[in-house]
Enzyme design. Structure first.
Site, PDB file in Angstrom:
ATOM      1  N   ARG A   3       0.816  -1.218   0.000  1.00 34.83           N
ATOM      2  CA  ARG A   3       0.000   0.000   0.000  1.00 34.83           C
ATOM      3  C   ARG A   3       0.851   1.270   0.000  1.00 34.83           C
ATOM      4  NH1 ARG A   3      -4.917  -2.136   3.825  1.00 34.83           N
ATOM      5  NH2 ARG A   3      -6.091  -3.003   2.080  1.00 34.83           N
ATOM      6  N   LYS A  26     -21.223 -15.552   0.178  1.00 32.59           N
ATOM      7  CA  LYS A  26     -22.656 -15.259   0.275  1.00 32.59           C
ATOM      8  C   LYS A  26     -23.205 -14.457  -0.897  1.00 32.59           C
ATOM      9  CE  LYS A  26     -22.871 -15.200   5.273  1.00 32.59           C
ATOM     10  NZ  LYS A  26     -23.098 -14.368   6.437  1.00 32.59           N
ATOM     11  N   GLY A  76      -9.929  -8.921  -1.481  1.00 30.22           N
ATOM     12  CA  GLY A  76      -8.771  -9.464  -0.778  1.00 30.22           C
ATOM     13  C   GLY A  76      -8.432 -10.902  -1.159  1.00 30.22           C
ATOM     14  N   GLY A 111     -14.150  -3.464  -0.611  1.00 29.91           N
ATOM     15  CA  GLY A 111     -15.495  -2.871  -0.543  1.00 29.91           C
ATOM     16  C   GLY A 111     -15.678  -1.765  -1.574  1.00 29.91           C
TER      17      GLY A 111
END
Ligand code: AMP
Length: 395
Positions: free
Chosen positions: A34, A196, A352, A375
């Site tokens: 990062r 999910k 991820g 996200g």
């Protein structure tokens, strides 16, 4: 939205929102990715003759300061990567921090303390954002990973700084999203895996209008298969999503969008390697077993669909890839995407788990773009304009 290169930053104070939320072990950075990802923006701004104050969050502090989440620990790591000394200014609300910052000469790089030590950061508090803005003539947001949050430093501050632009990393991420959502060449295959349906349904629905076909993978496969009347044994199922699954499949068939649900699954008696993993048709899994990965027939079909694609989006693993016997589907998929990319397809990989799988395979460099956002990428793929992106557009 103004591009970074269009801004005149010489002699100006630039507040750069970076994503330095790096993993640490005993104060040592264990993955520098990062920090490296922010370097092109930081080096460019320095070359242009500005001075930089870097702001970020680190972890999820519960209540105020905690030494193990202090950004001060990152100083040596950032200095090494940026090849210049850094000044640690400490707490943003401290009067001395602003005085110190204003006294630094052009060419300096400073770092403020973890913004999440202040609850106002995540609350998107206006006064707190105004305080941050006091440090800046120019605001640059290079933190795509938190752009889906309307926090003080990721969005609200932009309203109080006269000039603003995305950093180069943010721009690359936004371009990759636009490439897939608005300029995808056909056939466009969206591979959506993971546990999910509930966390991916927004993406699935938004992509019906754009993708030519879906490959569904991971635990969510079995909710779809149960919705079609299949026997899924002990496999993961979201009962509350059965209707949604049916509606999605119906909507796809109405629009002529193909959906591939792995025809066979690698199964086990428990959510672990029981030493006797076996393959069953995904719609006929015995009551004693659960599906934990795409089976060999599915892997072959997935490979052929991928090799025949011109645009590929991949988010989410095809199985419980953390356990080696159930990683074959995810690994085969990653290899096929790399091969398709070598043959000219555009591939965007994010999330991820998918990024970890691509890194484990050593294929990250062979993909068109590997997103730094989990996200944030998902919300972009849902068709949302992220708060951090929108804030850069306001004039
Ligand atoms: P997500 O965070 O929704 O992308 O889901 C990722 C997780 O899904 C990973 O930790 C996988 O182990 C898990 N997963 C993948 N396939 C299955 C499966 N067949 N059954 C249960 N969990 C799965």
């Amino acid at each position: 939205m103004v591009e970074l290169q269009a801004l005149h930053v010489r002699g100006k104070r630039v507040l750069v929102r970076v994503d330095f939320n790096v993993p640490l072990e005993n104060g040592e950075i264990t993955d520098i990715t990062r920090i490296r990802a922010a370097l092109p923006t930081l080096k460019y701004l320095l070359q242009q003759g500005s001075k930089l104050v870097l702001v970020s969050h680190l972890g999820r502090p519960k209540s105020g300061f905690s030494p193990e989440l202090s950004l001060e620990q990152l100083l040596p790591g950032i200095e090494k990567e940026l090849e210049c000394p850094l000044v640690f200014l400490g707490n943003v609300l401290d009067k001395a921090a602003l005085t110190h910052w204003n006294a630094l000469p052009m060419g300096s790089v400073a770092l403020l303390e973890n913004l999440r030590f202040h609850p106002e950061e995540e609350a998107g508090d206006v006064q707190f954002a105004q305080r941050l803005a006091e440090f800046a003539d120019v605001y640059v947001n290079d933190a795509f990973g938190t752009a889906h949050r309307a926090h003080a430093s990721t969005a609200v501050v932009a309203h109080f700084v006269p000039e603003k632009a995305p950093g180069f990393l943010m721009q690359k991420e936004l371009d990759a999203v636009a490439q897939v959502l608005n300029q995808a060449q056909s056939p466009f295959t969206a591979v959506i895996g993971g546990a999910k349906i509930s966390s991916k349904i927004g993406v699935l629905k938004n992509l019906i209008e754009r993708a030519d076909r879906f490959i569904i993978g991971g635990g969510m496969v079995y909710t779809f298969i149960k919705a079609q009347g299949g026997e899924i044994g002990l496999s993961l199922v979201e009962e509350s999503m059965l209707e949604t699954a049916k509606e999605f499949l119906h909507a796809c068939s109405q629009k002529g969008v193909q959906v591939y649900l792995p025809e066979d699954s690698v199964c086990s008696t428990r959510f672990a390697d029981d030493g006797a993993a076996c393959v069953y048709p995904s719609h006929a899994i015995p009551a004693s077993h659960m599906g934990l990965d795409a089976g060999p027939k599915a892997r072959a079909t997935i490979e052929s669909w991928i090799l025949d694609s011109k645009t590929i989006l991949w988010n989410g693993p095809l199985g419980v890839f953390e356990i080696p016997v159930f990683a074959q589907g995810t690994l085969a998929l990653g290899k096929a995407i790399a091969q398709a990319t070598r043959h000219g397809a555009y591939s965007l990989v994010g999330g991820g788990d998918s990024v970890a799988a691509a890194n484990a395979l050593g294929i990250s460099e062979q993909l068109s773009y590997v997103s730094t956002g989990g996200g944030a990428l998902l919300e972009s793929m849902e068709g949302k304009i992220l708060p951090g992106h929108r804030a850069l557009m306001d004039v």
